[in-house]
Design a protein around this motif. Structure first.
Motif, PDB file in Angstrom:
ATOM      1  N   ALA A  32      54.751 -26.264   4.144  1.00 50.75           N
ATOM      2  CA  ALA A  32      53.997 -25.424   5.088  1.00 50.75           C
ATOM      3  C   ALA A  32      54.903 -24.339   5.671  1.00 50.75           C
ATOM      4  O   ALA A  32      54.489 -23.180   5.810  1.00 50.75           O
ATOM      5  N   ARG A  33      56.151 -24.690   5.986  1.00 49.31           N
ATOM      6  CA  ARG A  33      57.079 -23.688   6.537  1.00 49.31           C
ATOM      7  C   ARG A  33      57.362 -22.599   5.501  1.00 49.31           C
ATOM      8  O   ARG A  33      57.451 -21.420   5.844  1.00 49.31           O
ATOM      9  N   ARG A  34      57.492 -23.013   4.242  1.00 45.16           N
ATOM     10  CA  ARG A  34      57.755 -22.022   3.199  1.00 45.16           C
ATOM     11  C   ARG A  34      56.540 -21.098   3.033  1.00 45.16           C
ATOM     12  O   ARG A  34      56.669 -19.885   2.888  1.00 45.16           O
ATOM     13  N   SER A  91      53.137 -22.763  13.137  1.00 38.66           N
ATOM     14  CA  SER A  91      54.359 -23.496  12.789  1.00 38.66           C
ATOM     15  C   SER A  91      53.976 -24.597  11.807  1.00 38.66           C
ATOM     16  O   SER A  91      52.841 -25.084  11.799  1.00 38.66           O
ATOM     17  N   GLY A  92      54.939 -24.928  10.962  1.00 39.34           N
ATOM     18  CA  GLY A  92      54.665 -25.931   9.942  1.00 39.34           C
ATOM     19  C   GLY A  92      55.454 -27.191  10.216  1.00 39.34           C
ATOM     20  O   GLY A  92      56.581 -27.134  10.715  1.00 39.34           O
ATOM     21  N   SER A  93      54.865 -28.339   9.892  1.00 45.55           N
ATOM     22  CA  SER A  93      55.577 -29.599  10.099  1.00 45.55           C
ATOM     23  C   SER A  93      56.102 -30.163   8.779  1.00 45.55           C
ATOM     24  O   SER A  93      56.687 -31.238   8.758  1.00 45.55           O
ATOM     25  N   THR A  94      55.889 -29.447   7.675  1.00 45.11           N
ATOM     26  CA  THR A  94      56.453 -29.878   6.398  1.00 45.11           C
ATOM     27  C   THR A  94      57.207 -28.693   5.792  1.00 45.11           C
ATOM     28  O   THR A  94      56.952 -27.527   6.154  1.00 45.11           O
ATOM     29  N   MET A 109      54.095 -15.918   3.255  1.00 37.01           N
ATOM     30  CA  MET A 109      52.872 -15.177   3.562  1.00 37.01           C
ATOM     31  C   MET A 109      53.029 -14.288   4.801  1.00 37.01           C
ATOM     32  O   MET A 109      52.086 -13.593   5.180  1.00 37.01           O
ATOM     33  N   GLY A 110      54.183 -14.319   5.434  1.00 31.32           N
ATOM     34  CA  GLY A 110      54.381 -13.490   6.628  1.00 31.32           C
ATOM     35  C   GLY A 110      53.417 -13.844   7.735  1.00 31.32           C
ATOM     36  O   GLY A 110      52.982 -12.974   8.502  1.00 31.32           O
ATOM     37  N   SER A 111      53.083 -15.119   7.830  1.00 34.00           N
ATOM     38  CA  SER A 111      52.029 -15.536   8.770  1.00 34.00           C
ATOM     39  C   SER A 111      52.373 -15.267  10.229  1.00 34.00           C
ATOM     40  O   SER A 111      51.477 -15.214  11.064  1.00 34.00           O
ATOM     41  N   ASN A 112      53.653 -15.124  10.538  1.00 30.87           N
ATOM     42  CA  ASN A 112      54.036 -14.867  11.926  1.00 30.87           C
ATOM     43  C   ASN A 112      54.482 -13.423  12.152  1.00 30.87           C
ATOM     44  O   ASN A 112      55.198 -13.124  13.107  1.00 30.87           O
ATOM     45  N   SER A 113      54.043 -12.531  11.259  1.00 31.59           N
ATOM     46  CA  SER A 113      54.322 -11.110  11.485  1.00 31.59           C
ATOM     47  C   SER A 113      53.555 -10.667  12.732  1.00 31.59           C
ATOM     48  O   SER A 113      52.539 -11.285  13.101  1.00 31.59           O
ATOM     49  N   PRO A 172      48.177 -24.055  -1.491  1.00 30.86           N
ATOM     50  CA  PRO A 172      47.587 -24.059  -0.145  1.00 30.86           C
ATOM     51  C   PRO A 172      46.553 -25.163   0.056  1.00 30.86           C
ATOM     52  O   PRO A 172      46.343 -25.628   1.169  1.00 30.86           O
ATOM     53  N   THR A 173      45.917 -25.605  -1.040  1.00 32.51           N
ATOM     54  CA  THR A 173      44.901 -26.654  -0.877  1.00 32.51           C
ATOM     55  C   THR A 173      45.548 -28.004  -0.560  1.00 32.51           C
ATOM     56  O   THR A 173      44.871 -28.936  -0.142  1.00 32.51           O
ATOM     57  N   GLN A 174      46.851 -28.077  -0.753  1.00 34.39           N
ATOM     58  CA  GLN A 174      47.571 -29.321  -0.457  1.00 34.39           C
ATOM     59  C   GLN A 174      48.415 -29.228   0.806  1.00 34.39           C
ATOM     60  O   GLN A 174      48.731 -30.246   1.421  1.00 34.39           O
ATOM     61  N   HIS A 175      48.802 -28.006   1.158  1.00 37.69           N
ATOM     62  CA  HIS A 175      49.807 -27.873   2.215  1.00 37.69           C
ATOM     63  C   HIS A 175      49.385 -27.029   3.417  1.00 37.69           C
ATOM     64  O   HIS A 175      50.036 -27.067   4.440  1.00 37.69           O
ATOM     65  N   PHE A 176      48.316 -26.240   3.300  1.00 35.47           N
ATOM     66  CA  PHE A 176      47.834 -25.497   4.465  1.00 35.47           C
ATOM     67  C   PHE A 176      46.704 -26.303   5.086  1.00 35.47           C
ATOM     68  O   PHE A 176      45.532 -25.948   5.003  1.00 35.47           O
TER      69      PHE A 176
END
Ligand code: ZN
Length: 206
Positions: A124-126, A118-121, A131-135, A100-104
């Motif tokens: 980030a999408r993974r 939403s992720g642009s890489t 993490m269920g971030s869009n639950s 996460p320190t590299q991709h979030f």
């Protein structure tokens, strides 16, 4: 409507890989807690919930980014630890996620005004998927805090400062004595040192 990333939930602006701190040699994970609180600006690295938004005690974990089950030798490695809220740590469990320190980061994760991420890489999408971030629960939580901070900023400056600032008990890292520290210079850039030198004047963490 705002068109900039919401102030309350803005991911960090650059890779955190170059950590400020590098304590090592502790025999227990909890000794790293003050360093990690400072390193991650008193927020969960995954969802950005702040210490100041809750009761704190019992709410934040020291998460092994690389699960200990896979890398037992990294269980006391500072660079393998991140500051995470208990809920995100539970959600992640033993699963492997991108660092996460590299991709979030703000460049890779967009926080939408409807509360979704939403992720642009690919990473980030993974991460968002794992993490269920869009639950439904997390989207509702995000929307709630975006509105609270927005309303406070306009109508309750005192509460706004209280929610956006650092906690009262910023750790005094220079008083700690880790067996070794590979990045001792970071102590000068800790929140405690910056407050003492007056460079945290507005007091917000964004
Ligand atoms: Zn979290």
């Amino acid at each position: 409507m705002r068109s900039v990333p919401p102030l309350a939930l803005k991911y960090p602006g650059g890779p955190l890989l170059r950590r400020r701190h590098g304590p090592s040699g502790y025999s227990d994970v909890q000794s790293f807690r003050p360093w990690l609180r400072d390193e991650f600006s008193f927020r969960c690295v995954y969802c950005l919930v702040r210490e100041q938004w809750g009761k704190r005690l019992g709410e934040f974990d020291l998460d092994h980014f690389e699960p200990v089950a896979n890398s037992p030798e990294a269980s006391l490695d500072y660079d393998n630890l991140v500051y995470s809220c208990h809920a995100c740590n539970l959600r992640k469990g033993q699963r492997q996620v991108p660092d996460p320190t590299q991709h979030f980061l703000v460049s890779a994760v967009r926080v939408h005004l409807d509360g979704r991420l939403s992720g642009s890489t690919d990473e980030a999408r993974r991460m968002i998927a794992v993490m269920g971030s869009n639950s439904a629960n997390l989207v509702r939580w995000r929307l709630t805090w975006m509105r609270i901070i927005d309303i406070c900023q306009k109508n309750d400056p005192e509460l706004f400062v209280s929610l956006m600032t650092y906690p009262d008990d910023i750790p005094e890292l220079s008083a700690l004595t880790p067996p070794s520290n590979s990045r001792p210079d970071g102590i000068d850039r800790s929140y405690y040192a910056r407050r003492a030198s007056g460079t945290l004047s507005n007091g917000f963490i964004v």
